[in-house]
Design a protein around this motif. Structure first.
Motif, PDB file in Angstrom:
ATOM      1  N   ARG A 118     -11.246   1.954   5.582  1.00 48.70           N
ATOM      2  CA  ARG A 118     -11.938   1.286   4.484  1.00 48.70           C
ATOM      3  C   ARG A 118     -12.848   0.172   5.013  1.00 48.70           C
ATOM      4  O   ARG A 118     -12.602  -0.376   6.091  1.00 48.70           O
ATOM      5  N   ILE A 129       0.784   4.056  -3.047  1.00 50.80           N
ATOM      6  CA  ILE A 129       0.301   5.403  -2.759  1.00 50.80           C
ATOM      7  C   ILE A 129       1.393   6.426  -3.043  1.00 50.80           C
ATOM      8  O   ILE A 129       1.165   7.453  -3.703  1.00 50.80           O
ATOM      9  N   ALA A 176      -8.423   1.122  -5.257  1.00 48.50           N
ATOM     10  CA  ALA A 176      -8.613   0.700  -3.867  1.00 48.50           C
ATOM     11  C   ALA A 176      -9.404  -0.603  -3.789  1.00 48.50           C
ATOM     12  O   ALA A 176      -9.066  -1.511  -3.018  1.00 48.50           O
ATOM     13  N   LYS A 177     -10.453  -0.699  -4.583  1.00 44.07           N
ATOM     14  CA  LYS A 177     -11.274  -1.908  -4.567  1.00 44.07           C
ATOM     15  C   LYS A 177     -10.460  -3.123  -5.021  1.00 44.07           C
ATOM     16  O   LYS A 177     -10.561  -4.208  -4.428  1.00 44.07           O
ATOM     17  N   TYR A 228      -7.486  -3.785  -2.182  1.00 38.61           N
ATOM     18  CA  TYR A 228      -7.933  -4.238  -0.869  1.00 38.61           C
ATOM     19  C   TYR A 228      -9.010  -5.325  -0.947  1.00 38.61           C
ATOM     20  O   TYR A 228      -9.477  -5.810   0.090  1.00 38.61           O
ATOM     21  N   ALA A 237       0.809  -1.215   0.000  1.00 31.50           N
ATOM     22  CA  ALA A 237       0.000   0.000   0.000  1.00 31.50           C
ATOM     23  C   ALA A 237       0.842   1.265   0.000  1.00 31.50           C
ATOM     24  O   ALA A 237       0.613   2.181  -0.807  1.00 31.50           O
ATOM     25  N   PHE A 280      -3.005   9.478   3.289  1.00 33.47           N
ATOM     26  CA  PHE A 280      -3.683   8.446   2.498  1.00 33.47           C
ATOM     27  C   PHE A 280      -3.736   7.126   3.271  1.00 33.47           C
ATOM     28  O   PHE A 280      -4.773   6.450   3.299  1.00 33.47           O
ATOM     29  N   LEU A 281      -2.622   6.755   3.876  1.00 33.40           N
ATOM     30  CA  LEU A 281      -2.573   5.487   4.619  1.00 33.40           C
ATOM     31  C   LEU A 281      -3.519   5.508   5.815  1.00 33.40           C
ATOM     32  O   LEU A 281      -4.187   4.508   6.110  1.00 33.40           O
ATOM     33  N   SER A 335      -6.943   5.053   4.587  1.00 31.53           N
ATOM     34  CA  SER A 335      -7.171   3.686   4.097  1.00 31.53           C
ATOM     35  C   SER A 335      -7.533   2.722   5.228  1.00 31.53           C
ATOM     36  O   SER A 335      -8.172   1.694   4.997  1.00 31.53           O
ATOM     37  N   GLU A 336      -7.142   3.058   6.456  1.00 27.97           N
ATOM     38  CA  GLU A 336      -7.491   2.215   7.590  1.00 27.97           C
ATOM     39  C   GLU A 336      -8.987   2.252   7.885  1.00 27.97           C
ATOM     40  O   GLU A 336      -9.513   1.392   8.592  1.00 27.97           O
ATOM     41  N   THR A 354     -15.429   8.607   0.326  1.00 31.32           N
ATOM     42  CA  THR A 354     -14.032   8.619   0.760  1.00 31.32           C
ATOM     43  C   THR A 354     -13.115   9.089  -0.353  1.00 31.32           C
ATOM     44  O   THR A 354     -12.223   9.925  -0.139  1.00 31.32           O
ATOM     45  N   THR A 355     -13.301   8.565  -1.564  1.00 29.15           N
ATOM     46  CA  THR A 355     -12.422   8.948  -2.668  1.00 29.15           C
ATOM     47  C   THR A 355     -12.624  10.414  -3.051  1.00 29.15           C
ATOM     48  O   THR A 355     -11.652  11.106  -3.383  1.00 29.15           O
TER      49      THR A 355
END
Length: 215
Positions: A207, A100, A150-151, A154, A96, A200-201, A204-205, A165-166
């Motif tokens: 998600r 990113i 992302a889909k 992850y 990730a 970003f990271l 991403s948590e 979110t995006t």
């Protein structure tokens, strides 16, 4: 037939190829003007032809008017940005942080290396209503690309709605680059990419839980 060929080919270059070259010359000239401090206010058919070193008649073989050129310039920059960023992400290691960072580095490097692109995409001085509408469209495009990536990475279900979110990420990133380019955000390029990567990271948590895949 020989006469037709002589009209179609000149100096060993096909007519369609020459027209494509002239079109790109006009797009580059338009970018010079739109990406300048005066921006879209100084974009005229005569001015862009002078910048490109082409006669006015060549402008109208590719564009109906200045607005059509402005849109073509903007779309050219966006397409190039999207293509190179996606390529950078795809080529990065399957981790990730690496993916990113690769995407963010490409965007930052591109707009830093060519300030014209940065001003066109992020300057608050832009007033052309067509280009402002284009910015909204390109934000949705990048949000969609980010969502797809992302889909896939992850393992998020296609039915899961991650658009809020995006959209949030792309909007925030756009404002960050705007502040960076106008000097409000005083960070060097490396630190900018570092901070945006961490953000970003962190996001991403949040998600949704993956479906059938763990990381």
């Amino acid at each position: 037939m020989a006469e037709e060929t002589s009209l179609r080919v000149y100096g060993g270059v096909e007519g369609d190829e020459r027209q494509a070259e002239r079109r790109m010359q006009l797009i580059e000239a338009g970018l010079d003007i739109l990406g300048s401090d005066s921006g879209d206010a100084s974009l005229t058919v005569r001015g862009v032809c002078k910048q490109a070193g082409l006669a006015t008649r060549y402008f109208y073989e590719s564009f109906a008017g200045r607005d059509a050129l402005a849109i073509a310039v903007y779309d050219h920059v966006i397409e190039e940005m999207a293509t190179t960023t996606l390529a950078a992400v795809t080529a990065a290691p399957a981790e990730a942080r690496a993916k990113i960072r690769a995407g963010l580095e490409n965007i930052a490097r591109t707009i830093a290396a060519d300030p014209r692109r940065g001003r066109l995409l992020f300057s608050v001085a832009l007033t052309n209503s067509l280009l402002l509408h284009r910015r909204v469209h390109s934000s949705r495009l990048f949000a969609g690309l980010l969502g797809d990536q992302a889909k896939a990475f992850y393992g998020i279900s296609e039915e899961t709605d991650i658009e809020p979110t995006t959209q949030f990420i792309v909007g925030g990133l756009s404002q960050t680059f705007t502040a960076w380019l106008d000097g409000t955000l005083e960070l060097d390029q490396r630190r900018l990419v570092d901070r945006c990567t961490e953000i970003f990271l962190a996001i991403s948590e949040l998600r949704p839980a993956p479906s059938g895949r763990s990381h």
